[in-house]
Design a protein around this motif. Structure first.
Motif, PDB file in Angstrom:
ATOM      1  N   MET A   1       0.826  -1.216   0.000  1.00 23.50           N
ATOM      2  CA  MET A   1       0.000   0.000   0.000  1.00 23.50           C
ATOM      3  C   MET A   1       0.856   1.260   0.000  1.00 23.50           C
ATOM      4  SD  MET A   1      -3.295  -0.846   2.393  1.00 23.50           S
ATOM      5  CE  MET A   1      -2.486  -1.824   3.639  1.00 23.50           C
ATOM      6  N   ILE A   2       0.253   2.328  -0.530  1.00 28.87           N
ATOM      7  CA  ILE A   2       0.847   3.659  -0.473  1.00 28.87           C
ATOM      8  C   ILE A   2      -0.021   4.501   0.447  1.00 28.87           C
ATOM      9  CG2 ILE A   2       1.565   5.695  -1.768  1.00 28.87           C
ATOM     10  CD1 ILE A   2       1.747   3.924  -4.267  1.00 28.87           C
ATOM     11  N   TYR A   3       0.556   4.977   1.515  1.00 26.62           N
ATOM     12  CA  TYR A   3      -0.177   5.799   2.482  1.00 26.62           C
ATOM     13  C   TYR A   3       0.028   7.272   2.128  1.00 26.62           C
ATOM     14  CZ  TYR A   3      -0.288   1.437   5.126  1.00 26.62           C
ATOM     15  OH  TYR A   3      -0.472   0.127   5.513  1.00 26.62           O
ATOM     16  N   ILE A   4      -1.051   8.013   2.090  1.00 26.41           N
ATOM     17  CA  ILE A   4      -1.004   9.426   1.724  1.00 26.41           C
ATOM     18  C   ILE A   4      -1.360  10.280   2.945  1.00 26.41           C
ATOM     19  CG2 ILE A   4      -1.837  11.218   0.163  1.00 26.41           C
ATOM     20  CD1 ILE A   4      -0.360   8.984  -1.268  1.00 26.41           C
ATOM     21  N   TYR A   5      -0.531  11.272   3.221  1.00 28.86           N
ATOM     22  CA  TYR A   5      -0.773  12.201   4.325  1.00 28.86           C
ATOM     23  C   TYR A   5      -0.798  13.624   3.790  1.00 28.86           C
ATOM     24  CZ  TYR A   5      -0.149   8.628   7.908  1.00 28.86           C
ATOM     25  OH  TYR A   5      -0.307   7.535   8.711  1.00 28.86           O
ATOM     26  N   SER A   6      -1.728  14.413   4.320  1.00 32.91           N
ATOM     27  CA  SER A   6      -1.701  15.846   4.040  1.00 32.91           C
ATOM     28  C   SER A   6      -0.745  16.488   5.038  1.00 32.91           C
ATOM     29  CB  SER A   6      -3.103  16.450   4.144  1.00 32.91           C
ATOM     30  OG  SER A   6      -3.645  16.214   5.435  1.00 32.91           O
ATOM     31  N   VAL A   7      -0.020  17.500   4.574  1.00 32.24           N
ATOM     32  CA  VAL A   7       1.087  18.053   5.340  1.00 32.24           C
ATOM     33  C   VAL A   7       0.882  19.556   5.514  1.00 32.24           C
ATOM     34  CG1 VAL A   7       3.597  18.356   5.410  1.00 32.24           C
ATOM     35  CG2 VAL A   7       2.620  16.293   4.409  1.00 32.24           C
ATOM     36  N   SER A   8       1.236  20.065   6.692  1.00 35.91           N
ATOM     37  CA  SER A   8       1.156  21.493   6.941  1.00 35.91           C
ATOM     38  C   SER A   8       2.208  22.237   6.130  1.00 35.91           C
ATOM     39  CB  SER A   8       1.347  21.785   8.432  1.00 35.91           C
ATOM     40  OG  SER A   8       2.621  21.343   8.871  1.00 35.91           O
ATOM     41  N   SER A   9       2.070  23.555   6.036  1.00 32.91           N
ATOM     42  CA  SER A   9       2.952  24.341   5.175  1.00 32.91           C
ATOM     43  C   SER A   9       4.418  24.241   5.579  1.00 32.91           C
ATOM     44  CB  SER A   9       2.516  25.808   5.191  1.00 32.91           C
ATOM     45  OG  SER A   9       2.550  26.324   6.515  1.00 32.91           O
ATOM     46  N   ASP A  10       4.673  24.082   6.878  1.00 35.38           N
ATOM     47  CA  ASP A  10       6.067  23.955   7.315  1.00 35.38           C
ATOM     48  C   ASP A  10       6.529  22.504   7.368  1.00 35.38           C
ATOM     49  OD1 ASP A  10       4.592  23.074   9.431  1.00 35.38           O
ATOM     50  OD2 ASP A  10       5.477  24.439  10.923  1.00 35.38           O
ATOM     51  N   GLY A  11       5.631  21.569   7.040  1.00 34.35           N
ATOM     52  CA  GLY A  11       5.981  20.160   7.017  1.00 34.35           C
ATOM     53  C   GLY A  11       5.976  19.485   8.360  1.00 34.35           C
ATOM     54  N   ALA A  12       5.714  20.214   9.441  1.00 35.67           N
ATOM     55  CA  ALA A  12       5.845  19.650  10.778  1.00 35.67           C
ATOM     56  C   ALA A  12       4.666  18.759  11.163  1.00 35.67           C
ATOM     57  CB  ALA A  12       6.013  20.771  11.801  1.00 35.67           C
ATOM     58  N   LYS A  13       3.488  19.020  10.613  1.00 35.04           N
ATOM     59  CA  LYS A  13       2.306  18.256  10.994  1.00 35.04           C
ATOM     60  C   LYS A  13       1.786  17.475   9.799  1.00 35.04           C
ATOM     61  CE  LYS A  13       0.891  21.556  14.577  1.00 35.04           C
ATOM     62  NZ  LYS A  13      -0.194  22.454  15.061  1.00 35.04           N
ATOM     63  N   SER A  14       1.323  16.249  10.095  1.00 40.26           N
ATOM     64  CA  SER A  14       0.791  15.379   9.044  1.00 40.26           C
ATOM     65  C   SER A  14      -0.496  14.734   9.534  1.00 40.26           C
ATOM     66  CB  SER A  14       1.801  14.290   8.667  1.00 40.26           C
ATOM     67  OG  SER A  14       3.050  14.850   8.317  1.00 40.26           O
ATOM     68  N   SER A  15      -1.440  14.539   8.623  1.00 39.68           N
ATOM     69  CA  SER A  15      -2.674  13.840   8.967  1.00 39.68           C
ATOM     70  C   SER A  15      -3.045  12.922   7.809  1.00 39.68           C
ATOM     71  CB  SER A  15      -3.812  14.830   9.248  1.00 39.68           C
ATOM     72  OG  SER A  15      -4.066  15.657   8.128  1.00 39.68           O
ATOM     73  N   ARG A  16      -3.547  11.730   8.162  1.00 34.67           N
ATOM     74  CA  ARG A  16      -3.858  10.734   7.139  1.00 34.67           C
ATOM     75  C   ARG A  16      -4.914  11.260   6.171  1.00 34.67           C
ATOM     76  NH1 ARG A  16      -4.601   5.030   6.709  1.00 34.67           N
ATOM     77  NH2 ARG A  16      -2.794   4.709   8.081  1.00 34.67           N
ATOM     78  N   PHE A  17      -4.588  11.185   4.888  1.00 35.92           N
ATOM     79  CA  PHE A  17      -5.499  11.632   3.840  1.00 35.92           C
ATOM     80  C   PHE A  17      -6.183  10.443   3.165  1.00 35.92           C
ATOM     81  CE2 PHE A  17      -6.340  12.755  -0.615  1.00 35.92           C
ATOM     82  CZ  PHE A  17      -7.122  13.885  -0.463  1.00 35.92           C
ATOM     83  N   GLY A  18      -5.422   9.347   2.970  1.00 35.19           N
ATOM     84  CA  GLY A  18      -6.000   8.179   2.328  1.00 35.19           C
ATOM     85  C   GLY A  18      -4.953   7.122   2.059  1.00 35.19           C
ATOM     86  N   ARG A  19      -5.381   6.073   1.367  1.00 36.62           N
ATOM     87  CA  ARG A  19      -4.479   4.989   0.993  1.00 36.62           C
ATOM     88  C   ARG A  19      -4.693   4.642  -0.467  1.00 36.62           C
ATOM     89  NH1 ARG A  19      -5.266  -0.072   4.760  1.00 36.62           N
ATOM     90  NH2 ARG A  19      -7.356   0.176   3.872  1.00 36.62           N
ATOM     91  N   CYS A  20      -3.591   4.329  -1.140  1.00 31.46           N
ATOM     92  CA  CYS A  20      -3.664   3.835  -2.515  1.00 31.46           C
ATOM     93  C   CYS A  20      -3.561   2.321  -2.450  1.00 31.46           C
ATOM     94  CB  CYS A  20      -2.536   4.423  -3.357  1.00 31.46           C
ATOM     95  SG  CYS A  20      -2.597   6.215  -3.533  1.00 31.46           S
ATOM     96  N   VAL A  21      -4.669   1.638  -2.733  1.00 34.32           N
ATOM     97  CA  VAL A  21      -4.749   0.191  -2.611  1.00 34.32           C
ATOM     98  C   VAL A  21      -4.961  -0.405  -3.992  1.00 34.32           C
ATOM     99  CG1 VAL A  21      -5.924  -1.743  -1.518  1.00 34.32           C
ATOM    100  CG2 VAL A  21      -5.746   0.444  -0.312  1.00 34.32           C
ATOM    101  N   GLY A  22      -4.128  -1.332  -4.392  1.00 33.68           N
ATOM    102  CA  GLY A  22      -4.287  -1.943  -5.708  1.00 33.68           C
ATOM    103  C   GLY A  22      -3.069  -2.698  -6.174  1.00 33.68           C
TER     104      GLY A  22
END
Length: 780
Positions: free
Chosen positions: A587-608
């Motif tokens: 799987m490929i895990y996708i995270y959205s990232v804050s402008s300074d890169g310090a914070k991340s939150s799960r956005f989704g997964r690429c499954v296939g």
């Protein structure tokens, strides 16, 4: 340390270690209307019969590109499942073709041709005008080698790592900053194991280990004698005469270095004497079945040779046989320990000016040896008229003594293993002065005397220190100590970051050629990437954890785990808004990232994907991902649209990619050699100016191709120097340099990229696959 495992065992991050062989072929598929039902799902590849073991055979150049029929004649069938027609010829290119197809291990890989390319013949066909020149080598092989550090008459320090012998000229005074220049002797094609410097301080002998070539055939070790001023090879000694590798060697001293003594790594540790000028063998004998760690000629008498190693000191008498090849004889006398405890190892010795010999052993003792008349009551003499016995003993270190060095003033330096102490000894083995090496540099492996009071110290953690006993020591060369995999370059500075199995995360200054900082990850680091701001860096570990660190404070600002399998790739989108993490859980895990890169939150997964992720790249608009997997799939994902798999891969043929590190794709399929099994290429990187592609292969080579590289069997410039599979390559932000990582050899090479019309490429080396030879025991 035993023999190096097979290459496949060290490549689990790149692909399945399946080496049964394969055939590669590329075929043009018939055209089909855009979006037609003839285009099948990317998963259709997986519905075919299970992969079969194929006998190794290379595809001929004639069938790498094949012509297909038109849509009408083929009935508009799916290009993914339609190979080229029989009787096709490479020279007849079908202008209506929309794809090319190659096979790895029998699995078809279809790549769609961008709409702007009318014919493959219009693509670049030759090697690139850019060339590479080796600029700097980071690291030093102190972990498992000896006889690896000397100072030449020129003041240059000579040492080795991988297949390269480095000549380093420090800057500043004792204990001062590094940053001096490097030159490199690159005549070896396998890992260098030991060095000896001629009495003239100019000529150098370097011995390499045995290896195997690209087809698995054994290659023989050899000794090179070369000129350190011109870097030209003067003599090649012993090709075909040594087994496994050259373990130790030494020039004679009393006769101006006319002879060279060599001990190989065979079971009998063959001891041989050679004429340096003619390259002929004068004498040879089986030494011992125990490991031999050091050899040397007496500086007063070249007929006296000493060897030491596991539980022995041997004194050899050599009669030259009037200089006739093979006519000399070697006779041995064992050193008698008598009432003294016989140590497990004697790693080093040094000749004193009065003719006595000092040995350092694994008990921490310095023993003084001298000649004495025979004594029938002394056991172990064997009835010899003269024997070598212990005159005095001094306890010098806690743990083993790894190095002894005779200084110009007649004093002796000893270097300890466990206690990391450097001690200076006067006459009668009276301690005069000492210093301790900081723990994070490891134990003392080798000592060399520089100018004035300056000392050079090599350590077991692959660092080269410079200083003196009064002022202390500072590092001038540092390196990793275990297999390397993770590499990323800074987005706007000439810096790069590395990590590997030694659990160290290191940031390197490419301009100052120095280590900026390092931290202990506590786990194996396998991949890394800088945020576009350069403020943070993401690092993937072998447990499924990934960290985000502040590059200035080195503090961990994020610590997240995705799954429980190793991570093979982390990559920020070009706008820095997303982070993609490729895992061995497919799987490929996708995270959205804050402008300074310090914070991340799960956005989704690429499954296939049906196998582990190996490489991925973001599109220039930061919305899409192209990814490769261990079973040679090429998939495309709409990340912004919800991490959706794009089943119509034809629609992605014209998409522009911010980076190109995927090893499978239309723009780079020409980098694959004939007979590839899918794991021969470990890493690939396109330059930022999109002119060249660098490739790291499994045969210790770095290749440079033109970009796009979309012609089968494309020519490349080939550069050697690494002594193990090359695991990663990356261009610096301005394309001025290329960084390459050696796997098992733990080396980092910094190559200068020279433009068209610049200096020519570094000498290409034969295609060989050196292995890391069995090293001497690490605890002696």
């Amino acid at each position: 340390m035993g023999p190096q495992p097979p290459r496949g065992a060290a490549k689990s991050l790149v692909g399945p270690s399946l080496k049964e062989g394969a055939a590669a072929a590329v075929a043009l598929a018939p055209p089909a209307p855009r979006g037609s039902s003839g285009l099948c799902s990317p998963h259709s590849v997986l519905t075919q019969r299970p992969r079969q073991k194929l006998s190794r055979k290379a595809a001929s150049s004639a069938n790498l590109l094949l012509r297909s029929g038109s849509t009408e004649s083929r009935g508009g069938k799916d290009p993914l499942s339609s190979p080229g027609g029989p009787g096709s010829r490479r020279s007849n290119y079908n202008l209506e073709g929309i794809s090319v197809k190659m096979f790895l291990r029998g699995r078809p890989i279809t790549m769609y041709i961008p709409s702007g390319i009318r014919s493959l013949e219009e693509l670049p066909s030759g090697p690139p005008p850019e060339t590479l020149s080796l600029d700097w080598v980071y690291g030093y092989r102190g972990r498992d080698s000896r006889s690896n550090l000397f100072v030449l008459r020129s003041g240059e320090v000579v040492y080795f790592i991988a297949c390269v012998v480095v000549l380093y000229r420090p800057e500043g005074g004792p204990g001062g900053p590094g940053g001096g220049g490097q030159r490199h002797y690159r005549g070896h094609t396998d890992c260098v194991r030991c060095l000896a410097v001629h009495p003239d301080g100019v000529r150098v002998a370097s011995g390499q280990t045995a290896g195997v070539d690209k087809d698995g055939k054994p290659l023989q070790p050899v000794v090179h004698v070369w000129d350190s001023e011109t870097l030209l090879k003067l003599q090649e000694i012993g090709l075909g005469a040594f087994e496994r590798g050259v373990g130790a060697l030494a020039f004679s001293v009393a006769d101006q270095g006319a002879f060279l003594c060599v001990v190989d790594d065979s079971n009998e540790h063959m001891l041989s004497v050679w004429d340096c000028s003619r390259g002929t063998k004068l004498a040879e004998i089986k030494s011992t079945n125990d490991s031999v760690l050091a050899v040397g000629f007496s500086p007063r008498d070249s007929s006296c040779i000493v060897t030491s190693g596991k539980s022995h000191v041997h004194f050899w008498n050599w009669s030259g046989g009037a200089g006739l090849p093979g006519n000399g004889t070697l006779t041995r006398k064992q050193g008698v320990f008598g009432k003294y405890k016989k140590p497990k190892f004697i790693p080093c010795f040094v000749f004193l000016r009065d003719g006595d010999i000092l040995t350092g052993d694994s008990e921490g003792n310095i023993l003084t040896w001298g000649r004495s008349l025979s004594d029938s009551r002394t056991p172990g003499r064997g009835g010899a008229k003269e024997t070598y016995g212990i005159v005095a003993q001094a306890h010098a270190h806690e743990g083993s003594i790894f190095a002894l060095c005779l200084r110009r003033d007649g004093t002796v330096l000893s270097g300890g293993g466990r206690d990391r102490r450097l001690v200076q000894w006067g006459p009668g083995l009276v301690a005069l002065q000492e210093a301790e090496i900081p723990e994070h540099f490891g134990a003392v492996r080798a000592i060399a005397e520089g100018l004035g009071s300056e000392l050079l110290v090599g350590t077991t953690k692959n660092a080269l220190l410079r200083g003196d006993l009064a002022q202390g020591f500072s590092p001038v060369i540092q390196g990793h100590t275990d297999e390397l995999w993770g590499l990323c370059t800074h987005p706007f500075q000439n810096r790069f970051l590395t990590c590997g199995h030694d659990r160290q995360l290191c940031l390197w200054d490419g301009e100052g050629h120095a280590l900026a900082w390092s931290i202990d990850l506590k786990e194996t680091g396998l991949c890394a990437d800088f945020h576009p701001s350069g403020a943070v860096v993401a690092v993937g570990l072998n447990t499924g954890r990934w960290l985000v660190l502040d590059t200035e404070t080195r503090e961990i600002v994020s610590d997240i785990t995705d799954g429980n399998e190793q991570l093979s790739v982390v990559r920020y989108s070009p706008d820095g808004l997303y982070l993609a993490i490729g895992s061995h859980d497919n799987m490929i895990y996708i995270y959205s990232v804050s402008s300074d890169g310090a914070k991340s939150s799960r956005f989704g997964r690429c499954v296939g994907h049906s196998s582990f992720i190996t490489h991925l790249d973001w599109s220039k608009d930061g919305s899409f991902i192209m990814s490769n997997s261990g079973d040679y799939e090429i998939l495309y994902w709409d990340v912004v649209g919800g991490c959706k798999l794009l089943r119509n891969r034809y629609d992605s043929r014209d998409r522009e990619w911010a980076t190109y590190t995927c090893v499978l794709g239309f723009h780079v399929y020409g980098v694959w050699p004939d007979g590839s099994d899918g794991t021969d290429i470990n890493s690939l990187c396109r330059s930022h100016n999109e002119r060249v592609v660098a490739v790291a292969d499994d045969f210790c080579k770095v290749h440079l191709f033109q970009y796009p590289c979309a012609r089968a069997k494309a020519p490349s410039l080939v550069y050697g120097g690494h002594g193990s599979h090359v695991t990663s390559v990356r261009f610096t932000h301005d394309d001025s340099h290329l960084i390459s990582l050696g796997g098992k050899d733990a080396s980092i090479f910094q190559w200068r990229v020279l433009g068209a019309g610049g200096a020519g490429p570094a000498p290409a080396t034969p295609s060989r696959t050196p292995s890391l030879s069995p090293a001497s025991s690490l605890d002696v």
